[in-house]
Write an enzyme that holds these catalytic residues in place. Structure first.
Site, PDB file in Angstrom:
ATOM      1  N   LYS A  38       0.639  -1.179  -0.082  1.00 16.99           N
ATOM      2  CA  LYS A  38       0.206   0.055   0.011  1.00 16.99           C
ATOM      3  C   LYS A  38       0.941   1.190   0.018  1.00 16.99           C
ATOM      4  CE  LYS A  38      -4.044   1.977   2.610  1.00 16.99           C
ATOM      5  NZ  LYS A  38      -3.217   3.280   2.927  1.00 16.99           N
ATOM      6  N   GLY A  42       6.461   2.754   3.428  1.00 13.73           N
ATOM      7  CA  GLY A  42       7.788   2.551   3.573  1.00 13.73           C
ATOM      8  C   GLY A  42       8.521   1.751   2.453  1.00 13.73           C
ATOM      9  N   LYS A  43       8.128   1.307   1.549  1.00 13.68           N
ATOM     10  CA  LYS A  43       8.486   0.538   0.300  1.00 13.68           C
ATOM     11  C   LYS A  43       9.721   0.931  -0.340  1.00 13.68           C
ATOM     12  CE  LYS A  43       4.651   0.913  -2.364  1.00 13.68           C
ATOM     13  NZ  LYS A  43       4.074   1.711  -1.578  1.00 13.68           N
ATOM     14  N   THR A  44      10.000   2.192  -0.525  1.00 10.68           N
ATOM     15  CA  THR A  44      11.093   2.698  -1.113  1.00 10.68           C
ATOM     16  C   THR A  44      12.291   2.617   0.144  1.00 10.68           C
ATOM     17  OG1 THR A  44      10.095   4.639  -2.468  1.00 10.68           O
ATOM     18  CG2 THR A  44      12.451   4.913  -1.850  1.00 10.68           C
ATOM     19  N   ASP A  67       7.671   3.423  -9.623  1.00  9.37           N
ATOM     20  CA  ASP A  67       6.580   4.272  -9.237  1.00  9.37           C
ATOM     21  C   ASP A  67       6.819   5.572  -9.763  1.00  9.37           C
ATOM     22  OD1 ASP A  67       4.749   5.693  -8.001  1.00  9.37           O
ATOM     23  OD2 ASP A  67       5.536   5.267  -5.909  1.00  9.37           O
TER      24      ASP A  67
END
Length: 367
Positions: A38, A42-44, A67
């Site tokens: 989602k 904190g994906k990056t 992204d």
């Protein structure tokens, strides 16, 4: 985990082993690592740290941000573009930012490439898929040991993972059109004196080359030895829902996933007076338990909510240890004076509570 009809607090059970991402570092056959979830979880940061960790055990690592709202440059505090750039402070870690949904910006392409592009764009969804395929073709020629994808939020990611199948279907459709109208096309090229570059054989050669690449990538994506997906989330309902949706879709696409990173976890380090924090910790505890119940066979890594942002190479290097060793909040940081002050406050709160109880008890006695 369920026992006797009661849900155990698995995430807080000292007898259960804590998950880390060491399994990803030890799996030396991995070629593609997707990181998704989602938006805003904190994906990056996780992609960046995974790239740093993998660079310790691999000869060369490339982090690709797919992204459209790129944050990779912000995470490393270094500008990245559409071509791989070595990350400052490393010799074998590279990063690039691309957008698979953007068509060729050079414009004015001529010959077979222009015709092929126009023909492919007639198939819904294949334009993005082709851009993605061209990016993969470029990456494959660079021969990186492992590639980490910092993906867009879940919806975009699921479409990204469908690109190989979309391309296969689209190319099959184009090939079927060729079988129907190939004779007409050949006659037109001869009538108008079009050279061989724009002829039927050139177009078919381009299609076949593209299909071969996509079929190979599709096989690799479905090979658990070469590809895995790391789900990043936070202990909240919407994030749990998105993670479950993502895991189900990955299963449907036959893409391996066995790592979940739960970010922004609040730990009960000391006596918390804030009612808001207490409520948030109770809420997180409920969803953490659900994560462990649903994904008891996954490697689940919990990361603490930090008082500061993780930006820059040094901050990322410092944060990487949280991915390798389960976080244990220190309870020995308080001085004797701080502990004495805390005890005094607790005694005062207890005294006030007893006084309120006496008032209530006396009030009931008078009724």
């Amino acid at each position: 985990m369920i026992n006797g009809g009661k849900v155990l607090m698995a995430w807080n059970n000292p007898d259960l082993p804590e998950g880390t991402v060491r399994n990803l570092m030890e799996q030396d056959t991995l070629k593609w690592v997707f990181v998704g979830g989602k938006g805003g979880v904190g994906k990056t940061t996780c992609s960046s740290v995974l790239g740093i960790l993998l660079s310790q055990v691999r000869s060369s690592v490339l982090i690709i941000s797919t992204d459209p709202a790129h944050n990779l440059s912000d995470a490393f505090q270094q500008r990245f573009a559409k071509t791989p750039t070595v990350v400052n402070g490393f010799t074998n870690l590279y990063a690039m930012e691309v957008d698979p949904s953007i068509e060729n910006e050079e414009g004015g392409s001529e010959g077979v490439d222009g015709f092929f592009s126009d023909l492919a764009n007639a198939v819904p969804g294949i334009d993005e898929a082709m851009s993605f395929a061209e990016m993969l073709k470029l990456v494959r020629t660079m021969d990186y040991s492992v590639i980490v994808f910092d993906t867009a939020p879940t919806g975009h990611t699921l479409r990204l993972l469908q690109f190989p199948s979309t391309l296969e279907k689209g190319l099959a459709k184009i090939m079927s059109l060729k079988s129907k109208f190939g004779g007409v096309l050949s006659q037109m090229t001869r009538v108008f004196g079009v050279d061989d570059e724009f002829g039927e054989d050139a177009i078919l050669g381009k299609l076949e080359a593209m299909r071969d690449i996509i079929e190979q990538v599709n096989r690799q994506f479905k090979d658990p030895d070469m590809t895995t997906f790391v789900c990043v989330c936070i202990p909240e309902f919407l994030s749990l829902y998105e993670t479950e949706r993502l895991v189900q879709e990955l299963t449907r696409f036959e893409i391996d996933t066995h790592n979940i990173i739960i970010n922004q976890v609040l730990y009960d380090v000391e006596v918390v007076e804030s009612q808001l924090l207490k409520a948030r910790m109770r809420m997180q505890q409920k969803y953490l338990d659900q994560f462990y119940t649903l994904y008891d066979d996954f490697n689940i890594t919990k990361l603490p909510l930090l008082p500061q942002e993780v930006c820059g190479v040094e901050a990322l290097k410092e944060f990487k240890y949280r991915f390798l060793t389960p976080y244990r909040p220190s309870r020995a940081r308080c001085s004797a004076e701080e502990m004495e002050s805390g005890i005094t406050k607790l005694k005062e709160q207890l005294k006030d509570a007893e006084a309120d109880y006496e008032k209530i008890r006396k009030g009931k006695g008078q009724v």
